[in-house]
Design an enzyme around this catalytic site. Sequence first.
Site, PDB file in Angstrom:
ATOM      1  N   HIS A  88      26.076  -0.004  56.925  1.00 17.90           N
ATOM      2  CA  HIS A  88      26.775  -0.588  57.403  1.00 17.90           C
ATOM      3  C   HIS A  88      28.222  -0.815  56.934  1.00 17.90           C
ATOM      4  O   HIS A  88      28.119  -1.723  56.034  1.00 17.90           O
ATOM      5  CB  HIS A  88      26.706  -2.098  58.876  1.00 17.90           C
ATOM      6  CG  HIS A  88      25.723  -2.930  58.344  1.00 17.90           C
ATOM      7  ND1 HIS A  88      26.754  -3.964  58.023  1.00 17.90           N
ATOM      8  CD2 HIS A  88      24.848  -3.091  58.045  1.00 17.90           C
ATOM      9  CE1 HIS A  88      26.319  -4.825  57.780  1.00 17.90           C
ATOM     10  NE2 HIS A  88      25.386  -4.299  57.143  1.00 17.90           N
ATOM     11  N   HIS A 124      32.371   8.507  43.059  1.00 14.99           N
ATOM     12  CA  HIS A 124      31.135   9.263  42.723  1.00 14.99           C
ATOM     13  C   HIS A 124      29.508   8.287  42.635  1.00 14.99           C
ATOM     14  O   HIS A 124      29.575   7.102  42.020  1.00 14.99           O
ATOM     15  CB  HIS A 124      31.120   9.974  41.730  1.00 14.99           C
ATOM     16  CG  HIS A 124      29.918  10.809  41.835  1.00 14.99           C
ATOM     17  ND1 HIS A 124      29.251  11.326  40.629  1.00 14.99           N
ATOM     18  CD2 HIS A 124      29.156  11.147  42.136  1.00 14.99           C
ATOM     19  CE1 HIS A 124      28.104  12.041  40.713  1.00 14.99           C
ATOM     20  NE2 HIS A 124      27.992  11.954  42.320  1.00 14.99           N
TER      21      HIS A 124
HETATM   22  O1  JB3 Z   1      24.689  15.106  38.809  1.00 13.89           O
HETATM   23  C1  JB3 Z   1      24.994  15.728  39.526  1.00 13.89           C
HETATM   24  C2  JB3 Z   1      24.108  15.520  41.114  1.00 13.89           C
HETATM   25  N1  JB3 Z   1      25.885  16.440  39.896  1.00 13.89           N
HETATM   26  C3  JB3 Z   1      27.282  16.050  38.371  1.00 13.89           C
HETATM   27  C4  JB3 Z   1      28.301  16.540  39.645  1.00 13.89           C
HETATM   28  C5  JB3 Z   1      28.812  14.794  40.017  1.00 13.89           C
HETATM   29  O2  JB3 Z   1      29.371  16.560  38.133  1.00 13.89           O
HETATM   30  C6  JB3 Z   1      26.664  17.656  37.538  1.00 13.89           C
HETATM   31  O3  JB3 Z   1      25.825  17.629  37.226  1.00 13.89           O
HETATM   32  C7  JB3 Z   1      28.001  17.469  36.933  1.00 13.89           C
HETATM   33  O4  JB3 Z   1      27.815  16.726  35.796  1.00 13.89           O
HETATM   34  C8  JB3 Z   1      29.138  17.757  36.916  1.00 13.89           C
HETATM   35  O5  JB3 Z   1      29.459  18.527  38.179  1.00 13.89           O
HETATM   36  P1  JB3 Z   1      30.647  19.492  37.571  1.00 13.89           P
HETATM   37  O6  JB3 Z   1      31.776  18.617  37.371  1.00 13.89           O
HETATM   38  O7  JB3 Z   1      29.935  21.036  38.616  1.00 13.89           O
HETATM   39  O8  JB3 Z   1      30.413  20.361  35.779  1.00 13.89           O
HETATM   40  P2  JB3 Z   1      29.674  21.323  35.049  1.00 13.89           P
HETATM   41  O9  JB3 Z   1      28.877  22.203  35.896  1.00 13.89           O
HETATM   42  O10 JB3 Z   1      30.430  21.162  33.669  1.00 13.89           O
HETATM   43  O11 JB3 Z   1      31.345  22.605  35.346  1.00 13.89           O
HETATM   44  C9  JB3 Z   1      32.549  22.036  35.264  1.00 13.89           C
HETATM   45  C10 JB3 Z   1      33.686  22.094  36.623  1.00 13.89           C
HETATM   46  O12 JB3 Z   1      34.651  22.186  36.089  1.00 13.89           O
HETATM   47  C11 JB3 Z   1      33.369  24.086  35.285  1.00 13.89           C
HETATM   48  O13 JB3 Z   1      33.118  25.459  36.670  1.00 13.89           O
HETATM   49  C12 JB3 Z   1      34.666  24.365  34.950  1.00 13.89           C
HETATM   50  O14 JB3 Z   1      35.497  25.467  35.066  1.00 13.89           O
HETATM   51  C13 JB3 Z   1      35.584  23.699  35.805  1.00 13.89           C
HETATM   52  N2  JB3 Z   1      37.027  22.991  35.108  1.00 13.89           N
HETATM   53  C14 JB3 Z   1      37.285  21.918  34.347  1.00 13.89           C
HETATM   54  N3  JB3 Z   1      38.058  21.655  33.644  1.00 13.89           N
HETATM   55  C15 JB3 Z   1      37.962  22.899  35.809  1.00 13.89           C
HETATM   56  C16 JB3 Z   1      38.467  21.983  34.788  1.00 13.89           C
HETATM   57  N4  JB3 Z   1      38.464  23.782  36.745  1.00 13.89           N
HETATM   58  C17 JB3 Z   1      39.957  23.922  37.269  1.00 13.89           C
HETATM   59  N5  JB3 Z   1      40.199  24.605  38.431  1.00 13.89           N
HETATM   60  N6  JB3 Z   1      40.202  23.179  35.760  1.00 13.89           N
HETATM   61  C18 JB3 Z   1      40.561  22.314  35.258  1.00 13.89           C
HETATM   62  O15 JB3 Z   1      41.721  22.101  35.128  1.00 13.89           O
END
Ligand code: JB3
Length: 208
Positions: free
Chosen positions: A136, A145
Amino acid sequence: MTDEIIVVGAGGHAKVCIEILHEMGETVAYCVGDANASDQCVGVPVLKGDENLVDLHARGYRRVFVAIGSNRLRNRLAAYATELGFTLTNAVHPKAIISQTVKFGEGVAVMAGAVINAESVIDSLAIVNTGATIDHDCDIGRAVHIAPQCALAGNVTIGAFSILGVGAKVIPEKTIGEQVTVGAGGVVINDISASQTVVGVPARRLEK
Ligand code: JB3
């Protein structure tokens, strides 16, 4: 104009958020990832490069969910999308348990099994990850996060851009400043000033 949602991000966090949006009955039209993104994300086609948002807006898309785990990048991409004229939608899993008196900002993610109790405030772009509990009167700042299985007792304040690692805990009435990192499993029993990393039980400042 269409009600379909564009998810910005195409990685692990996007996978979870897309499935939440589907559970909510929403349709996700596209993801927008960076140049290295996969071609699809849990079955949703991925466009590569943020310039695609301009075209999607011109095609009548108006709703965006920014599904990027990095707090800073999530905030930056949300600012870009809103400048283009998109609105930020929330992704709240139907199996999260949320008091009717909780107030949400925009672009918030709440995963399955999370519990948020009476009169807590979850500011824009915060993530309340799987199974986290927020009791609460807590105040969760912008683009925070709260990782899976964290537990916050009552009247806890978390400043903008902070991250609580998996399983971190905070006792009642404590305030954590902006841009703080609490390491996984850390137990916070004192107020923590801004821009620190704390780890352990009880959580102490990590010396550089
Ligand atoms: O721990 C948990 C349960 N979740 C984590 C989450 C909170 O953060 C997860 O395990 C990862 O550590 C992280 O997830 P995220 O951000 O999805 O990370 P990753 O799987 O590395 O994917 C990064 C995504 O960001 C990729 O799809 C990239 O294409 C995208 N990305 C990076 N830079 C971007 C850019 N997309 C856009 N549109 N623009 C950018 O500049």
